[in-house]
Design an enzyme around this catalytic site. Structure first.
Site, PDB file in Angstrom:
ATOM      1  N   HIS A  43     -27.128  -4.272  29.272  1.00  0.00           N
ATOM      2  CA  HIS A  43     -25.920  -3.582  28.814  1.00  0.00           C
ATOM      3  C   HIS A  43     -26.327  -2.563  27.750  1.00  0.00           C
ATOM      4  CE1 HIS A  43     -26.798  -6.515  25.735  1.00  0.00           C
ATOM      5  NE2 HIS A  43     -26.249  -5.649  24.905  1.00  0.00           N
ATOM      6  N   HIS A 125     -29.155   2.385  23.498  1.00  0.00           N
ATOM      7  CA  HIS A 125     -30.307   1.835  24.228  1.00  0.00           C
ATOM      8  C   HIS A 125     -29.891   0.603  25.019  1.00  0.00           C
ATOM      9  CE1 HIS A 125     -30.065  -0.729  20.679  1.00  0.00           C
ATOM     10  NE2 HIS A 125     -30.638  -1.655  21.419  1.00  0.00           N
TER      11      HIS A 125
END
Ligand code: 3AM
Length: 177
Positions: A43, A125
Site C-alpha cells: 500500500h 512510497h
C-alpha cells in the site's frame, strides 16, 4: 479494555500490480535482504494516525468523506532504500499533484484532531522489504507501472501471532462532484 486501534489512510494497489511488484522484488533482491511485505499488504501510506479511539476514528472518517478532489495516475518508476528505517521501497520520481494534495489534507486533518504527525515531509512510497539493515544495490528500475488511483481508504493495522495484518475499514471515491 481499550477501544483504540492503530489506523492509517492509504492507497490500495490493484491485485495484478501487487503481484507484479512482488515478482520484481523477488527476482531483484536476494531472499535474505529483508522481510518482504505480503502482496495483500502492499500500500502507499497517506497519513499515519497512530492509536485512535472509536470516537476519533468516526470524526476523522467524517472529515475524510468531505474531501473533494479528482483521481490521478501514480507512476511507479523509482526504488530505493532507507537504512535508518531499514526499509526498501518503491516510489515515484514525480509525485502527482493530486497525491500530494490528498496526503497533505489527510495529514492536516489528523494533526488538527490531535494525532501526532511527523515533521518529516511526505515521501510517497510503497514498502517492499522491512528489516533491510544492510545497503543493497537497487537494480535500475526496468519498470514503470502506471496505476490509476480513484479512491483512498482507512486501514487498521493489527499485529498478532507474529504477523501484521491490514484491514480496510472504509473507502472513499476520488471525484470532484
Ligand atoms: O508501510 P509504510 O512504511 O508506508 O511504517 C508504517 C506503515 O507505513 C507507518 O504506518 C504504516 C502502517 O503501519 N508507521 C508506523 N508507525 C509510524 C509512526 N510512528 C508510521 N508512520 C509514521 N509514524
Amino acid at each position: 479494555m481499550s477501544d483504540s486501534r492503530r489506523l492509517f489512510f492509504a492507497l490500495e494497489l490493484p491485485g495484478d500490480i501487487q503481484q507484479q511488484i512482488i515478482q520484481w522484488q523477488a527476482t531483484s533482491f536476494p531472499a535474505d535482504v529483508g522481510r518482504p511485505v505480503a502482496a495483500a499488504n502492499l500500500h502507499l501510506t497517506l497519513a499515519f494516525l497512530g492509536d485512535v479511539s472509536a470516537d476519533k476514528q468516526q470524526a476523522l472518517a467524517a472529515l475524510a468523506g468531505r474531501i473533494r478532489q479528482s483521481g490521478f495516475t501514480l507512476t511507479l518508476d523509482d526504488a530505493g532504500q532507507w537504512l535508518r528505517s531499514q526499509v526498501l521501497w518503491l516510489g515515484t520520481r514525480q509525485p502527482p499533484r493530486g497525491l500530494l494534495q490528498l496526503a497533505n489534507m489527510l495529514r492536516a486533518q489528523a494533526a488538527r484532531s490531535g494525532c501526532y504527525q511527523s515533521p518529516q515531509p511526505f515521501h510517497p512510497h510503497i514498502t517492499l522489504l522491512r528489516n533491510a539493515a544492510h545497503a543493497v544495490p537497487i537494480p535500475p528500475p526496468g519498470f514503470s507501472w502506471r496505476v490509476p488511483i480513484n479512491e483512498f481508504a482507512l486501514y487498521a493495522s493489527e499485529f498478532s501471532r507474529g504477523r501484521t495484518r491490514y484491514t480496510q475499514l472504509e473507502r472513499w471515491t476520488l471525484n470532484e462532484q
